[in-house]
Write a protein that holds these residues in place. Structure first.
Motif, PDB file in Angstrom:
ATOM      1  N   ASN A  51      44.487  47.258  70.173  1.00 22.17           N
ATOM      2  CA  ASN A  51      43.854  46.500  69.086  1.00 22.17           C
ATOM      3  C   ASN A  51      44.191  47.092  67.725  1.00 22.17           C
ATOM      4  N   GLU A  52      44.211  48.438  67.681  1.00 19.92           N
ATOM      5  CA  GLU A  52      44.531  49.120  66.432  1.00 19.92           C
ATOM      6  C   GLU A  52      45.956  48.830  66.009  1.00 19.92           C
ATOM      7  N   LYS A  53      46.869  48.791  66.988  1.00 16.72           N
ATOM      8  CA  LYS A  53      48.275  48.504  66.693  1.00 16.72           C
ATOM      9  C   LYS A  53      48.437  47.074  66.185  1.00 16.72           C
ATOM     10  N   GLU A  54      47.715  46.135  66.824  1.00 15.14           N
ATOM     11  CA  GLU A  54      47.810  44.736  66.426  1.00 15.14           C
ATOM     12  C   GLU A  54      47.211  44.512  65.042  1.00 15.14           C
ATOM     13  N   ASP A  55      46.198  45.312  64.679  1.00 17.51           N
ATOM     14  CA  ASP A  55      45.510  45.148  63.406  1.00 17.51           C
ATOM     15  C   ASP A  55      46.187  45.923  62.277  1.00 17.51           C
ATOM     16  N   PHE A  56      47.185  46.743  62.607  1.00 18.49           N
ATOM     17  CA  PHE A  56      47.846  47.574  61.596  1.00 18.49           C
ATOM     18  C   PHE A  56      48.481  46.720  60.509  1.00 18.49           C
ATOM     19  N   ILE A  57      48.296  47.147  59.272  1.00 19.74           N
ATOM     20  CA  ILE A  57      48.929  46.474  58.144  1.00 19.74           C
ATOM     21  C   ILE A  57      49.369  47.529  57.139  1.00 19.74           C
ATOM     22  N   MET A  58      50.592  47.403  56.653  1.00 19.60           N
ATOM     23  CA  MET A  58      51.071  48.338  55.632  1.00 19.60           C
ATOM     24  C   MET A  58      50.329  48.108  54.321  1.00 19.60           C
ATOM     25  N   LEU A  59      50.189  49.167  53.546  1.00 16.93           N
ATOM     26  CA  LEU A  59      49.541  49.075  52.241  1.00 16.93           C
ATOM     27  C   LEU A  59      50.604  49.087  51.134  1.00 16.93           C
ATOM     28  N   PRO A  60      50.556  48.121  50.223  1.00 19.84           N
ATOM     29  CA  PRO A  60      51.563  48.058  49.146  1.00 19.84           C
ATOM     30  C   PRO A  60      51.551  49.260  48.216  1.00 19.84           C
ATOM     31  N   THR A  61      50.464  50.035  48.192  1.00 23.87           N
ATOM     32  CA  THR A  61      50.426  51.209  47.316  1.00 23.87           C
ATOM     33  C   THR A  61      51.325  52.334  47.819  1.00 23.87           C
ATOM     34  N   VAL A  62      51.776  52.255  49.058  1.00 27.72           N
ATOM     35  CA  VAL A  62      52.791  53.196  49.544  1.00 27.72           C
ATOM     36  C   VAL A  62      54.137  52.658  49.069  1.00 27.72           C
ATOM     37  N   ASP A  63      54.864  53.455  48.307  1.00 21.26           N
ATOM     38  CA  ASP A  63      56.061  52.941  47.633  1.00 21.26           C
ATOM     39  C   ASP A  63      57.082  52.328  48.582  1.00 21.26           C
ATOM     40  N   PHE A  64      57.178  52.845  49.815  1.00 21.64           N
ATOM     41  CA  PHE A  64      58.111  52.262  50.782  1.00 21.64           C
ATOM     42  C   PHE A  64      57.770  50.798  51.014  1.00 21.64           C
ATOM     43  N   CYS A  65      56.494  50.523  51.236  1.00 20.26           N
ATOM     44  CA  CYS A  65      56.039  49.152  51.480  1.00 20.26           C
ATOM     45  C   CYS A  65      56.267  48.277  50.252  1.00 20.26           C
ATOM     46  N   PHE A  66      55.951  48.811  49.069  1.00 21.93           N
ATOM     47  CA  PHE A  66      56.120  48.039  47.832  1.00 21.93           C
ATOM     48  C   PHE A  66      57.591  47.654  47.631  1.00 21.93           C
ATOM     49  N   LYS A  67      58.494  48.585  47.862  1.00 19.24           N
ATOM     50  CA  LYS A  67      59.924  48.305  47.695  1.00 19.24           C
ATOM     51  C   LYS A  67      60.376  47.210  48.664  1.00 19.24           C
ATOM     52  N   GLU A  68      59.901  47.286  49.911  1.00 21.49           N
ATOM     53  CA  GLU A  68      60.265  46.274  50.903  1.00 21.49           C
ATOM     54  C   GLU A  68      59.693  44.913  50.529  1.00 21.49           C
ATOM     55  N   LEU A  69      58.469  44.919  50.035  1.00 20.95           N
ATOM     56  CA  LEU A  69      57.806  43.676  49.638  1.00 20.95           C
ATOM     57  C   LEU A  69      58.559  43.001  48.493  1.00 20.95           C
ATOM     58  N   MET A  70      59.097  43.810  47.595  1.00 19.04           N
ATOM     59  CA  MET A  70      59.807  43.275  46.436  1.00 19.04           C
ATOM     60  C   MET A  70      61.211  42.763  46.779  1.00 19.04           C
ATOM     61  N   GLN A  71      61.623  42.922  48.030  1.00 21.63           N
ATOM     62  CA  GLN A  71      62.885  42.323  48.464  1.00 21.63           C
ATOM     63  C   GLN A  71      62.749  40.804  48.564  1.00 21.63           C
ATOM     64  N   LYS A 102      43.143  47.217  51.031  1.00 24.55           N
ATOM     65  CA  LYS A 102      42.984  48.370  51.938  1.00 24.55           C
ATOM     66  C   LYS A 102      42.926  47.970  53.417  1.00 24.55           C
ATOM     67  N   ARG A 103      42.595  46.684  53.666  1.00 27.51           N
ATOM     68  CA  ARG A 103      42.474  46.208  55.048  1.00 27.51           C
ATOM     69  C   ARG A 103      43.156  44.849  55.183  1.00 27.51           C
ATOM     70  N   ARG A 104      43.431  44.465  56.427  1.00 27.64           N
ATOM     71  CA  ARG A 104      44.051  43.166  56.671  1.00 27.64           C
ATOM     72  C   ARG A 104      43.206  42.039  56.081  1.00 27.64           C
ATOM     73  N   GLU A 105      41.875  42.187  56.187  1.00 29.35           N
ATOM     74  CA  GLU A 105      40.967  41.155  55.679  1.00 29.35           C
ATOM     75  C   GLU A 105      41.157  40.924  54.182  1.00 29.35           C
ATOM     76  N   ASP A 106      41.469  41.996  53.441  1.00 29.99           N
ATOM     77  CA  ASP A 106      41.690  41.867  51.996  1.00 29.99           C
ATOM     78  C   ASP A 106      42.892  40.970  51.707  1.00 29.99           C
ATOM     79  N   PHE A 107      43.958  41.151  52.479  1.00 30.82           N
ATOM     80  CA  PHE A 107      45.176  40.369  52.259  1.00 30.82           C
ATOM     81  C   PHE A 107      44.995  38.929  52.744  1.00 30.82           C
TER      82      PHE A 107
END
Length: 326
Positions: free
Chosen positions: A20-40, A200-205
């Motif tokens: 369940n934890e794996k399925e609920d996992f979501i990257m946070l855009p405040t981590v620069d790796f995630c932000f860079k990927e998102l901006m692709q 901070k959580r999937r629900e926020d997004f």
């Protein structure tokens, strides 16, 4: 005796929770790796840029990702790598920097990035009219300006007396996510993008995705990234590096505070005198000296204030000289 079919083993529960934890996992855009990927994603780029420039997303025609390594004009020139560098159809360039933890000399660093972007547009013999507008955007997951509650500010060259803008050829936008106020009924696109990036959580997004198609696409991109096992490993490695750096900084701060008290004691100030000046018990100060307690910043301030200006000589050896700053 037959085994109770309703009885579930602890290992089975643990495995189910992990799934369940794996399925609920979501990257946070405040981590620069995630932000860079998102901006692709071009539509995500257009949405964020439009919000920064206070324009509609459909007014942003083209957003080209440029190489993020700043050009070195000489062998001993400083090396610089931007997080995300974008050029618009009107040749305006934008540097996006996502910063999670506090960074000393952030203003110095971002002004250097902005200046390099601006000056490397022309070479010897080129006319100055070739210089186009450059923008630096700092998205901070920490507080930079302690003196107010403004979560967003635009900074440009202006007359300090009249406040009149001199030029907009170089400007900076600073977004301090921790200062976001409680959500309002009617908010600007920029404020909404700040809320999305600060999720901070999937629900926020999921909540943001219901607002419009741009946020919906951003959430889908985030969900796709989070489901990619290889990218998740890269994300977690980057997240760990950020946490490790933060721990090192805080450890260094605590050691520095302890060294200040030890320097005071070694300078010949009686333990009782230190305790009295800081309104602390001699027992507490003694425990700091023996390494049994780590003094907080408020304690250090009390001690320094009680020394009537004699702290400078005690602190000088603890502060790195300019030649050691990188």
């Amino acid at each position: 005796m037959k085994e109770n079919p309703r009885k579930v083993s602890k290992s089975a529960i643990k495995s189910e929770n992990a799934l369940n934890e794996k399925e609920d996992f979501i990257m946070l855009p405040t981590v620069d790796f995630c932000f860079k990927e998102l901006m692709q994603n071009e539509n995500v780029r257009k949405g964020i840029i439009a919000a920064i420039l206070n324009r509609r997303p459909d007014e942003i025609v083209n957003t080209e990702l440029l190489p993020t390594i700043l050009r070195k004009d000489s062998e001993d020139d400083k090396y610089g790598i931007l997080d995300v560098r974008v050029q618009l159809d009107n040749e305006v360039q934008i540097d996006f920097e996502m910063q999670v933890v506090y960074y000393d000399y952030w203003a110095n660093r971002t002004i250097y990035y902005l200046s390099k972007m601006y000056t490397e547009q022309i070479r010897e013999g080129d006319s100055y009219d070739r210089l186009q507008k450059c923008i630096q955007v700092s998205i901070l997951a920490h507080v930079l300006f302690q003196e107010d509650d403004e979560c967003y500010r635009r900074i440009s060259f202006c007359d300090v007396k009249t406040g009149k803008e001199y030029t907009d050829l170089m400007e900076m936008h600073i977004l301090e996510l921790p200062k976001l106020p409680p959500e309002q009924k009617s908010e600007t696109d920029l404020m909404q993008w700040m809320r999305f990036l600060n999720g901070k959580r999937r629900e926020d997004f999921e909540k943001m995705a219901k607002k419009n198609s741009c946020f919906e696409e951003a959430y889908k991109e985030l969900d796709k990234l989070s489901a990619d096992e290889k990218k998740r490993l890269e994300y977690e490695a980057r997240q760990k590096a950020i946490r490790d750096r933060d721990i090192l900084i805080k450890t260094g701060e605590n050691r520095g505070r302890k060294e200040i008290i030890l320097s005071m004691i070694e300078a010949g100030l009686p333990l009782e005198q230190l305790a009295e000046k800081a309104n602390l018990s001699p027992n507490y100060v003694g425990m700091v000296e023996r390494g049994l307690k780590e003094p907080g910043l408020a304690t250090i301030v009390k001690l320094l204030n009680g020394l009537n200006g004699s702290a400078d000589t005690l602190l000088c050896d603890l502060v790195p000289s300019a030649s050691h700053v990188t």
